[in-house]
Design a protein around this motif. Sequence first.
Motif, PDB file in Angstrom:
ATOM      1  N   UNK A  98      11.206  22.155  31.727  1.00  0.00           N
ATOM      2  CA  UNK A  98      12.377  21.374  30.881  1.00  0.00           C
ATOM      3  C   UNK A  98      11.906  20.192  30.398  1.00  0.00           C
ATOM      4  N   UNK A  99      11.197  19.178  31.432  1.00  0.00           N
ATOM      5  CA  UNK A  99      10.747  18.028  30.942  1.00  0.00           C
ATOM      6  C   UNK A  99       9.624  18.019  29.746  1.00  0.00           C
ATOM      7  N   UNK A 100       8.597  19.006  30.119  1.00  0.00           N
ATOM      8  CA  UNK A 100       7.532  19.061  28.975  1.00  0.00           C
ATOM      9  C   UNK A 100       8.035  19.501  27.731  1.00  0.00           C
ATOM     10  N   UNK A 101       9.217  20.505  27.583  1.00  0.00           N
ATOM     11  CA  UNK A 101       9.567  20.698  26.346  1.00  0.00           C
ATOM     12  C   UNK A 101      10.516  19.470  25.808  1.00  0.00           C
ATOM     13  N   UNK A 102      11.238  18.878  26.524  1.00  0.00           N
ATOM     14  CA  UNK A 102      12.057  17.760  26.140  1.00  0.00           C
ATOM     15  C   UNK A 102      11.188  16.629  25.669  1.00  0.00           C
ATOM     16  N   UNK A 103      10.114  16.443  26.236  1.00  0.00           N
ATOM     17  CA  UNK A 103       9.123  15.338  25.737  1.00  0.00           C
ATOM     18  C   UNK A 103       8.403  15.558  24.536  1.00  0.00           C
ATOM     19  N   UNK A 104       8.016  16.842  24.417  1.00  0.00           N
ATOM     20  CA  UNK A 104       7.331  17.375  23.220  1.00  0.00           C
ATOM     21  C   UNK A 104       8.184  17.172  22.036  1.00  0.00           C
ATOM     22  N   UNK A 105       9.427  17.766  22.292  1.00  0.00           N
ATOM     23  CA  UNK A 105      10.545  17.524  21.207  1.00  0.00           C
ATOM     24  C   UNK A 105      10.657  16.279  20.614  1.00  0.00           C
ATOM     25  N   UNK A 106      11.104  15.374  21.513  1.00  0.00           N
ATOM     26  CA  UNK A 106      11.178  13.857  21.232  1.00  0.00           C
ATOM     27  C   UNK A 106       9.934  13.199  21.034  1.00  0.00           C
ATOM     28  N   UNK A 107       8.628  13.410  21.571  1.00  0.00           N
ATOM     29  CA  UNK A 107       7.511  12.934  20.972  1.00  0.00           C
ATOM     30  C   UNK A 107       7.093  13.151  19.525  1.00  0.00           C
TER      31      UNK A 107
END
Length: 212
Positions: A98-107
């Motif tokens: 979850x954290x990995x996908x969230x960071x990728x989308x925002x970054x």
Amino acid sequence: LGSCATPGKIMLLKDLAYNVPEDAPSAPDLKIQPGDKLGISVTSEDPQLAAPFNGQLIAGQTSYPVENIGYIVSSDGKIMFPVLGPLKVAGKTTNEIKNDISHRISDMGYIKDPVVNVSLDNFTITVVGSVQNSVMAVEGPSINLLQVVARSGGITKNTNVKDVMVIRTENGVQNAYSVNLQKKDLFDSPVFYLHQNDVVYLRPKGSSLSSE
């Protein structure tokens, strides 16, 4: 615990004393394995920004509900996720994914503050032996051995409670563990909390590999 036994015949946790505090084990964060099915959804304040990450088409084209989307982890531990492409998920927890996908989308500038939910959607335990054989679907992030025994119908007078076998496969290696349901150290066993695809073998008496 008594509901798991035949009254007057079988006792569990014989050495567990009243009013004596014991350290309570914590449920582990399950690691995702090849073959697991993940449910993943992305939401944001602007639904159109999140739609592509949920496999939805926009601009008036046909779409389908987020809950219908599942991602099967490939043999090399990856999933193909919309927009982001292949993601390595094996060996990670659902929270790490979850954290990995969230960071990728925002970054990458797609959504400033995405809300990502990840679930393991095919968490099952197989129970065989002195009870009715079954494949048990688990709702929620964890289940322990005593809960599985109770849900499978409980033990019988023919169950070898001193030598319950749990078979676990991790990283291509299969291991068998023996658990004595009459001893409180079962709480310290690595298989007290079960993992996806574990097999619980409630051995009939007389079939034990260890001495009675």
